[in-house]
Design a protein around this motif. Structure first.
Motif, PDB file in Angstrom:
ATOM      1  N   LEU A 391      -4.548 -54.922 -37.037  1.00 57.20           N
ATOM      2  CA  LEU A 391      -3.271 -54.262 -36.751  1.00 57.20           C
ATOM      3  C   LEU A 391      -2.182 -54.725 -37.707  1.00 57.20           C
ATOM      4  O   LEU A 391      -1.467 -53.902 -38.309  1.00 57.20           O
ATOM      5  N   PHE A 392      -2.047 -56.042 -37.879  1.00 60.61           N
ATOM      6  CA  PHE A 392      -0.996 -56.574 -38.755  1.00 60.61           C
ATOM      7  C   PHE A 392      -1.320 -56.345 -40.230  1.00 60.61           C
ATOM      8  O   PHE A 392      -0.415 -56.119 -41.046  1.00 60.61           O
ATOM      9  N   THR A 393      -2.609 -56.409 -40.580  1.00 64.10           N
ATOM     10  CA  THR A 393      -2.989 -56.142 -41.957  1.00 64.10           C
ATOM     11  C   THR A 393      -2.667 -54.695 -42.341  1.00 64.10           C
ATOM     12  O   THR A 393      -2.158 -54.421 -43.438  1.00 64.10           O
ATOM     13  N   ALA A 394      -2.920 -53.777 -41.423  1.00 60.01           N
ATOM     14  CA  ALA A 394      -2.663 -52.360 -41.687  1.00 60.01           C
ATOM     15  C   ALA A 394      -1.183 -52.076 -41.881  1.00 60.01           C
ATOM     16  O   ALA A 394      -0.807 -51.099 -42.546  1.00 60.01           O
ATOM     17  N   CYS A 395      -0.325 -52.914 -41.300  1.00 59.54           N
ATOM     18  CA  CYS A 395       1.129 -52.742 -41.467  1.00 59.54           C
ATOM     19  C   CYS A 395       1.563 -52.960 -42.912  1.00 59.54           C
ATOM     20  O   CYS A 395       2.544 -52.362 -43.376  1.00 59.54           O
ATOM     21  N   CYS A 396       0.841 -53.829 -43.603  1.00 59.86           N
ATOM     22  CA  CYS A 396       1.314 -54.287 -44.910  1.00 59.86           C
ATOM     23  C   CYS A 396       0.399 -53.915 -46.073  1.00 59.86           C
ATOM     24  O   CYS A 396       0.769 -54.122 -47.233  1.00 59.86           O
ATOM     25  N   ALA A 397      -0.788 -53.383 -45.779  1.00 56.15           N
ATOM     26  CA  ALA A 397      -1.773 -53.197 -46.852  1.00 56.15           C
ATOM     27  C   ALA A 397      -2.252 -51.762 -47.017  1.00 56.15           C
ATOM     28  O   ALA A 397      -3.269 -51.517 -47.643  1.00 56.15           O
ATOM     29  N   SER A 398      -1.529 -50.799 -46.450  1.00 52.74           N
ATOM     30  CA  SER A 398      -1.952 -49.411 -46.545  1.00 52.74           C
ATOM     31  C   SER A 398      -1.717 -48.882 -47.957  1.00 52.74           C
ATOM     32  O   SER A 398      -0.672 -49.108 -48.562  1.00 52.74           O
ATOM     33  N   LYS A 399      -2.710 -48.139 -48.503  1.00 53.32           N
ATOM     34  CA  LYS A 399      -2.587 -47.557 -49.846  1.00 53.32           C
ATOM     35  C   LYS A 399      -1.994 -46.154 -49.801  1.00 53.32           C
ATOM     36  O   LYS A 399      -1.580 -45.606 -50.810  1.00 53.32           O
ATOM     37  N   SER A 400      -1.987 -45.572 -48.586  1.00 52.77           N
ATOM     38  CA  SER A 400      -1.512 -44.192 -48.465  1.00 52.77           C
ATOM     39  C   SER A 400      -0.033 -44.131 -48.133  1.00 52.77           C
ATOM     40  O   SER A 400       0.568 -45.128 -47.764  1.00 52.77           O
TER      41      SER A 400
END
Length: 400
Positions: A391-400
């Motif tokens: 959840l927290f990784t997706a907050c900061c690492a999205s390429k889209s």
């Protein structure tokens, strides 16, 4: 060892099922065979003493190794995720304090041999912390002074962070060895819990079971609040987007698996695959997911804080707001040093209890209670920890 031998089948068996059997047998023996319960109580005492012996070493080795072997400054884009990990873990401890005061819960504890020495103000707490921090490291290990152990572990870890790769490997190998000893002790938990439950139930009756149920409801309820309220709030503040679609994906594809594996480390491949499906930056999640499995420990912070304050309420110790905030910090630090084995966070409860002058004899009884309810508590804790990594990784690492 023959894989079909009874011993081998036991050590490779389902620990949750074995602990459940130990609880049921303990209740039966405690209720109907009180003389037998008195005899088998030695199993519980041996289990608690084994935990008491390994816990100081475990804290010292895990914390020092984590700091000494941690890669620093390699990934600049990992910093926001680490910040969210730390904020989430601290908020978990802080929310647990609020919950513990809104719904004060007590435990059924047997009398300890050592006298209590609770602090009478935040000044005495801070004085005690400072004097414990500068304790001789050998004396701290021998006496179970967890504040001193934590301080020396952090100091040694920082100093050895600049050592050679070979030295760091020695730290890692020692940490692995100590963890294996802990795993062995935990595999003996069904016998220890059988003895503890039989002895406690013979002396206290249904009161002990009711206290187990109340504390379990409080733990699980707080973890669910973190999962469905606090974590989405953190994500919303960070992204300004609706967090629930992402949250439900993380629950479905990470939390459920983690609930049954009861190991954040074992769930790393599941989380890595989920990050790939979410089209996240591989250079980031390849670091943040393994890091989160050892440092993003909101569930562990909940467990440590609530069980510690339940002990405080049981013993009638008054806690002011400043000491409660200090507990939030200590519980957060302790959670980040939790062992990756099932029930690892429970072994750090004595560290938090020492803040209130609670003796190790009493603190280890609380650890044993944690193992009794750990059939559900540890599964829920792992589900919260592991799903939050994604959840927290997706907050900061999205390429889209």
């Amino acid at each position: 060892m023959n894989k079909n031998s009874l011993v081998s089948r036991y050590f490779n068996g389902n620990l949750v099922l074995q602990i459940s059997v130990g609880i049921v047998l303990g209740v039966i023996v405690g209720a109907f065979f009180k003389e037998v319960a008195s005899s088998v109580s030695i199993l519980g005492k041996l289990f608690v003493d084994a935990l008491k012996a390994i816990a100081p070493i475990l804290v010292f080795i895990l914390v020092s190794t984590a700091i000494a072997t941690k890669e620093m400054g390699v990934q600049t884009n990992i910093k926001p995720i680490i910040f969210l990990y730390l904020v989430g873990t601290f908020l978990a401890a802080f929310v647990s304090i609020i919950v513990s005061y809104l719904f004060p819960t007590t435990l059924v504890l047997l009398k300890a041999n050592e006298p209590l020495n609770p602090p009478d103000s935040v000044v005495s707490v801070l004085q005690g912390v400072l004097f414990n921090i500068v304790d001789n490291p050998v004396h701290a290990l021998l006496t179970g002074n967890f504040m001193g152990i934590l301080a020396w572990a952090i100091g040694l870890g920082i100093a050895m962070h600049y050592s050679s790769a070979e030295t760091k490997k020695v730290f890692f190998d020692v940490s692995t060895g100590v963890t294996k000893i802990v795993q062995f002790i935990i595999r003996l938990a069904p016998f220890g819990i059988f003895g503890l439950v039989a002895d406690t139930f013979a002396k206290t009756g249904m009161a002990s079971l009711l206290s187990y149920g109340r504390i379990l409801v409080l733990l699980v309820g707080t973890m669910l609040f973190m999962l469905f309220v606090i974590n989405p709030l953190i994500v919303f503040i960070k992204t300004k987007k609706n967090p629930f679609p992402l949250l439900f994906i993380c629950i479905k594809e990470s939390a459920i698996t983690a609930f049954f594996t009861r190991s954040s480390a074992a769930n790393i491949p599941v989380n890595m695959n989920l990050c790939k499906k979410l089209n996240l930056d591989e250079n980031t999640y390849s670091v943040s997911i393994p890091l989160g499995a050892t440092t993003n420990m909101a569930g562990a912070a909940v467990t440590i804080t609530i069980l510690t304050l339940a002990t405080v309420h049981t013993l009638g110790i008054n806690v002011d707001i400043f000491t409660a905030l200090l507990l939030s910090v200590i519980a957060s630090l302790a959670a980040c040093g939790a062992s990756g084995v099932a029930g690892g966070s429970l072994l750090l409860i004595p560290l938090a209890c020492s803040l209130f002058g609670i003796t190790n004899d009493i603190a280890l009884q609380v650890v044993a209670i944690g193992f009794v309810i750990g059939v559900v508590q540890d599964s829920m804790e792992t589900a919260l920890n592991s799903s939050t990594d994604v959840l927290f990784t997706a907050c900061c690492a999205s390429k889209s």
